[in-house]
Scaffold this motif. Sequence first.
Motif, PDB file in Angstrom:
ATOM      1  N   PHE A   1      -3.219  -7.618 -26.703  1.00 44.72           N
ATOM      2  CA  PHE A   1      -3.526  -7.009 -25.405  1.00 44.72           C
ATOM      3  C   PHE A   1      -2.281  -6.942 -24.514  1.00 44.72           C
ATOM      4  CE2 PHE A   1      -7.873  -7.748 -26.546  1.00 44.72           C
ATOM      5  CZ  PHE A   1      -8.595  -6.822 -25.809  1.00 44.72           C
ATOM      6  N   THR A   2      -2.142  -5.860 -23.784  1.00 40.27           N
ATOM      7  CA  THR A   2      -1.155  -5.821 -22.700  1.00 40.27           C
ATOM      8  C   THR A   2      -1.830  -6.446 -21.489  1.00 40.27           C
ATOM      9  OG1 THR A   2      -0.229  -3.780 -23.561  1.00 40.27           O
ATOM     10  CG2 THR A   2       0.287  -4.331 -21.266  1.00 40.27           C
ATOM     11  N   TYR A   3      -1.255  -7.549 -21.048  1.00 41.16           N
ATOM     12  CA  TYR A   3      -1.879  -8.354 -19.996  1.00 41.16           C
ATOM     13  C   TYR A   3      -1.287  -7.977 -18.641  1.00 41.16           C
ATOM     14  CZ  TYR A   3      -3.006 -12.482 -17.191  1.00 41.16           C
ATOM     15  OH  TYR A   3      -3.446 -13.321 -16.204  1.00 41.16           O
ATOM     16  N   GLY A   4      -2.164  -7.725 -17.660  1.00 39.98           N
ATOM     17  CA  GLY A   4      -1.709  -7.536 -16.288  1.00 39.98           C
ATOM     18  C   GLY A   4      -2.468  -8.490 -15.397  1.00 39.98           C
ATOM     19  N   GLY A   5      -1.750  -9.240 -14.588  1.00 35.99           N
ATOM     20  CA  GLY A   5      -2.429 -10.218 -13.735  1.00 35.99           C
ATOM     21  C   GLY A   5      -2.170  -9.946 -12.277  1.00 35.99           C
ATOM     22  N   LEU A   6      -3.215 -10.066 -11.468  1.00 32.46           N
ATOM     23  CA  LEU A   6      -3.029  -9.930 -10.026  1.00 32.46           C
ATOM     24  C   LEU A   6      -2.026 -10.993  -9.560  1.00 32.46           C
ATOM     25  CD1 LEU A   6      -5.546  -9.059  -7.390  1.00 32.46           C
ATOM     26  CD2 LEU A   6      -4.419 -11.239  -7.071  1.00 32.46           C
TER      27      LEU A   6
ATOM     28  N   VAL B   1      -6.716  -6.352 -16.963  1.00 31.91           N
ATOM     29  CA  VAL B   1      -6.253  -6.810 -15.646  1.00 31.91           C
ATOM     30  C   VAL B   1      -7.046  -8.065 -15.311  1.00 31.91           C
ATOM     31  CG1 VAL B   1      -6.202  -6.310 -13.179  1.00 31.91           C
ATOM     32  CG2 VAL B   1      -5.502  -4.554 -14.820  1.00 31.91           C
ATOM     33  N   ASP B   2      -6.309  -9.135 -15.076  1.00 30.29           N
ATOM     34  CA  ASP B   2      -6.937 -10.429 -14.774  1.00 30.29           C
ATOM     35  C   ASP B   2      -6.757 -10.686 -13.276  1.00 30.29           C
ATOM     36  OD1 ASP B   2      -7.763 -13.030 -14.621  1.00 30.29           O
ATOM     37  OD2 ASP B   2      -6.227 -13.848 -15.980  1.00 30.29           O
ATOM     38  N   ALA B   3      -7.827 -10.452 -12.507  1.00 30.66           N
ATOM     39  CA  ALA B   3      -7.725 -10.584 -11.048  1.00 30.66           C
ATOM     40  C   ALA B   3      -7.939 -12.024 -10.590  1.00 30.66           C
ATOM     41  CB  ALA B   3      -8.739  -9.659 -10.371  1.00 30.66           C
TER      42      ALA B   3
ATOM     43  N   GLY C   1      -7.250 -13.359  -4.969  1.00 33.94           N
ATOM     44  CA  GLY C   1      -8.298 -12.777  -5.809  1.00 33.94           C
ATOM     45  C   GLY C   1      -8.563 -11.328  -5.475  1.00 33.94           C
ATOM     46  N   ALA C   2      -9.690 -10.844  -6.009  1.00 34.28           N
ATOM     47  CA  ALA C   2      -9.998  -9.417  -5.943  1.00 34.28           C
ATOM     48  C   ALA C   2     -10.651  -9.010  -4.627  1.00 34.28           C
ATOM     49  CB  ALA C   2     -10.921  -9.066  -7.102  1.00 34.28           C
ATOM     50  N   GLY C   3     -10.797  -9.950  -3.687  1.00 33.67           N
ATOM     51  CA  GLY C   3     -11.422  -9.620  -2.406  1.00 33.67           C
ATOM     52  C   GLY C   3     -12.427 -10.685  -2.016  1.00 33.67           C
ATOM     53  N   VAL C   4     -13.034 -10.500  -0.860  1.00 37.21           N
ATOM     54  CA  VAL C   4     -13.970 -11.495  -0.324  1.00 37.21           C
ATOM     55  C   VAL C   4     -15.352 -10.854  -0.202  1.00 37.21           C
ATOM     56  CG1 VAL C   4     -14.539 -12.902   1.684  1.00 37.21           C
ATOM     57  CG2 VAL C   4     -12.165 -12.709   0.945  1.00 37.21           C
ATOM     58  N   GLY C   5     -16.364 -11.502  -0.808  1.00 35.89           N
ATOM     59  CA  GLY C   5     -17.720 -10.983  -0.699  1.00 35.89           C
ATOM     60  C   GLY C   5     -18.641 -12.001  -0.068  1.00 35.89           C
TER      61      GLY C   5
ATOM     62  N   CYS D   1      -9.591  -0.590 -20.801  1.00 39.17           N
ATOM     63  CA  CYS D   1      -9.088  -1.704 -19.988  1.00 39.17           C
ATOM     64  C   CYS D   1     -10.247  -2.660 -19.714  1.00 39.17           C
ATOM     65  CB  CYS D   1      -8.521  -1.171 -18.668  1.00 39.17           C
ATOM     66  SG  CYS D   1      -7.709  -2.435 -17.669  1.00 39.17           S
ATOM     67  N   VAL D   2      -9.977  -3.945 -19.845  1.00 44.06           N
ATOM     68  CA  VAL D   2     -10.954  -4.985 -19.503  1.00 44.06           C
ATOM     69  C   VAL D   2     -10.479  -5.618 -18.194  1.00 44.06           C
ATOM     70  CG1 VAL D   2     -12.018  -7.159 -20.229  1.00 44.06           C
ATOM     71  CG2 VAL D   2     -11.408  -5.427 -21.946  1.00 44.06           C
ATOM     72  N   VAL D   3     -11.352  -5.614 -17.179  1.00 41.55           N
ATOM     73  CA  VAL D   3     -10.950  -6.129 -15.866  1.00 41.55           C
ATOM     74  C   VAL D   3     -11.742  -7.390 -15.568  1.00 41.55           C
ATOM     75  CG1 VAL D   3     -10.657  -5.583 -13.420  1.00 41.55           C
ATOM     76  CG2 VAL D   3     -10.538  -3.751 -15.126  1.00 41.55           C
ATOM     77  N   LEU D   4     -11.048  -8.502 -15.383  1.00 42.63           N
ATOM     78  CA  LEU D   4     -11.685  -9.787 -15.058  1.00 42.63           C
ATOM     79  C   LEU D   4     -11.789  -9.897 -13.542  1.00 42.63           C
ATOM     80  CD1 LEU D   4     -12.361 -11.784 -17.422  1.00 42.63           C
ATOM     81  CD2 LEU D   4     -10.444 -10.310 -18.000  1.00 42.63           C
ATOM     82  N   MET D   5     -13.001  -9.743 -13.007  1.00 39.84           N
ATOM     83  CA  MET D   5     -13.175  -9.718 -11.555  1.00 39.84           C
ATOM     84  C   MET D   5     -13.595 -11.058 -10.973  1.00 39.84           C
ATOM     85  SD  MET D   5     -12.500  -6.821 -10.181  1.00 39.84           S
ATOM     86  CE  MET D   5     -13.329  -6.976  -8.599  1.00 39.84           C
ATOM     87  N   VAL D   6     -14.332 -11.857 -11.751  1.00 37.09           N
ATOM     88  CA  VAL D   6     -14.937 -13.091 -11.235  1.00 37.09           C
ATOM     89  C   VAL D   6     -14.626 -14.223 -12.215  1.00 37.09           C
ATOM     90  CG1 VAL D   6     -17.089 -14.163 -10.450  1.00 37.09           C
ATOM     91  CG2 VAL D   6     -16.823 -11.692 -10.282  1.00 37.09           C
ATOM     92  N   ALA D   7     -14.380 -15.415 -11.690  1.00 38.30           N
ATOM     93  CA  ALA D   7     -13.978 -16.544 -12.558  1.00 38.30           C
ATOM     94  C   ALA D   7     -15.192 -17.282 -13.123  1.00 38.30           C
ATOM     95  CB  ALA D   7     -13.078 -17.497 -11.775  1.00 38.30           C
ATOM     96  N   HIS D   8     -16.138 -16.530 -13.726  1.00 42.50           N
ATOM     97  CA  HIS D   8     -17.265 -17.189 -14.393  1.00 42.50           C
ATOM     98  C   HIS D   8     -16.735 -18.044 -15.548  1.00 42.50           C
ATOM     99  CE1 HIS D   8     -20.097 -15.014 -12.073  1.00 42.50           C
ATOM    100  NE2 HIS D   8     -20.127 -13.894 -12.766  1.00 42.50           N
TER     101      HIS D   8
END
Length: 451
Positions: free
Chosen positions: A430-435, A414-416, A269-273, A386-393
């Motif tokens: 959309f051009t899709y980019g996934g972590l 970007v789908d993180a 994922g995008a990191g640890v919080g 760009c739409v960035v998906l950071m959290v899996a709500h």
Amino acid sequence: MTLVELRRKIDTREAIVGVIGLGYVGLPVSCAFAESGFSTIGVDLKAARVAAINDGVSPLEGDEPGLPAVLAEVRRTQRFRATTDVNELADADVVVIAVETPIDADHRPRLEALVAACSSVATTLKRGALVIIESTVPPGTTDSLIAPLLERATGRRLSEDLHLGHCPERVMPGKLLANLRGMSRVCGGASRETAETIVALYRTIVNADLDATDCLTAELVKTAENAYRDVNIAFANELALICEAVGGNVWQVRELVNKSPGRHVLLPGAGVGGHCIPKDPWLLIANARDSVARLIVAARQVNDSMPVHVVDLVCRILEGADRRIGESRIALLGYSYLENSGLPLNSPSIIVAERLRELGAHVVIQDPHVPEHARSVQDAAQGVDCVVLMVAHAQYRELDWVTLRGLVRTATMVDARNIVDEAAASAAGFTYGGLGKMASRGLTPAALHRR
Ligand SMILES: NC(=O)c1ccc[n+]([C@@H]2O[C@H](COP(=O)([O-])OP(=O)(O)OC[C@H]3O[C@@H](n4cnc5c(N)ncnc54)[C@H](O)[C@@H]3O)[C@@H](O)[C@H]2O)c1
């Protein structure tokens, strides 16, 4: 008061419980002890927090199921009250300490609040009282720092007319009361009898295993369990980076690896919080860091690097669409650190938003669970590149990409968290980019570092 006498007072609920620090840990535990029948006094330095609690209002951020009702009830029955004056703990038979134990910028533990809380209560502590540290501490702290401090300040002898233990919390925000009641705990005591007394006390509020042990073991268990999680997340994150570098798809790889017996690769994922996982590994190694701890430090570095990596992915996908980051508008979906929760504490999104703004981007944050960012996704997506998906709500799994395509300026994402239906988003244009799989979308490693 002997421990035998204290055990009797616990069994009959005659014992008076004091709690120092009325935050995410101290407030629920105060309410739980009061609810189970103990006269409970909470102490906090913050007058506004004390006033809210005495008014029956929880000052904690985020939704905490059950807590407002229990707080209202224990205020109504007057089993619980809060104060800023530690001297009101003069009659307490048990004092639980639940103050903050943060780390500084160099990842060193800051134990000033803990030392101050122990020093202040020592001046008023009743003979034979039991002090229990619930705060998370570096292994060795209870025996080597707190025990001598309390002995010196009270003039009493440990395990004779002063008792000490460490009973760390395992709660998570959003589930504080449920975790407190339902999760097992380690009960460390300066003596075996002390540990067993702590077990007897927590048996009144916990419906799960309570394991009597020594203070050092309890400290090690608490910090190790969060360091273990952090290291495992770091493995998943590093695997994602490897997959990107060689053109693989970490989400497929992970699923197939986990078919092998005994393998349980976590989600990258995008990191640890959050409060504990980014901090507790540093507490675990605080007194051993220069000699033996290498893996845990490396894991922290990997996890801390992930938000910066997400920014790299955004730059790359914009580059592929002939957009410069400094002239772009970015919609950041998800600002909390945890899915379906509203707590932004140490969230990776904070770092991603900061970095993107440093690079000159205009960032619009959206999160349905964080009140100050609770605009609609459609509103956030207006005119962005760009739409960035950071959290899996859960809400983000249902996004209508066709509608969003009509709102954005440049259709990249970007789908993180791997929560977007890639086929649906691509079909919408959309051009899709996934972590963990972006190189497999034809973006070669050679393009990785170009801006
Ligand atoms: N928040 C969590 O999810 C969580 C989970 C498990 C363990 N822990 C650990 O529990 C401890 C407490 O964490 P928290 O999240 O409840 O912290 P918090 O910041 O929410 O609450 C701590 C409270 O202690 C008060 N305080 C500080 N010094 C004081 C003093 N000398 N006298 C009286 N009050 C004082 C502060 O004013 C604050 O209200 C930390 O060691 C933390 O690592 C936290």
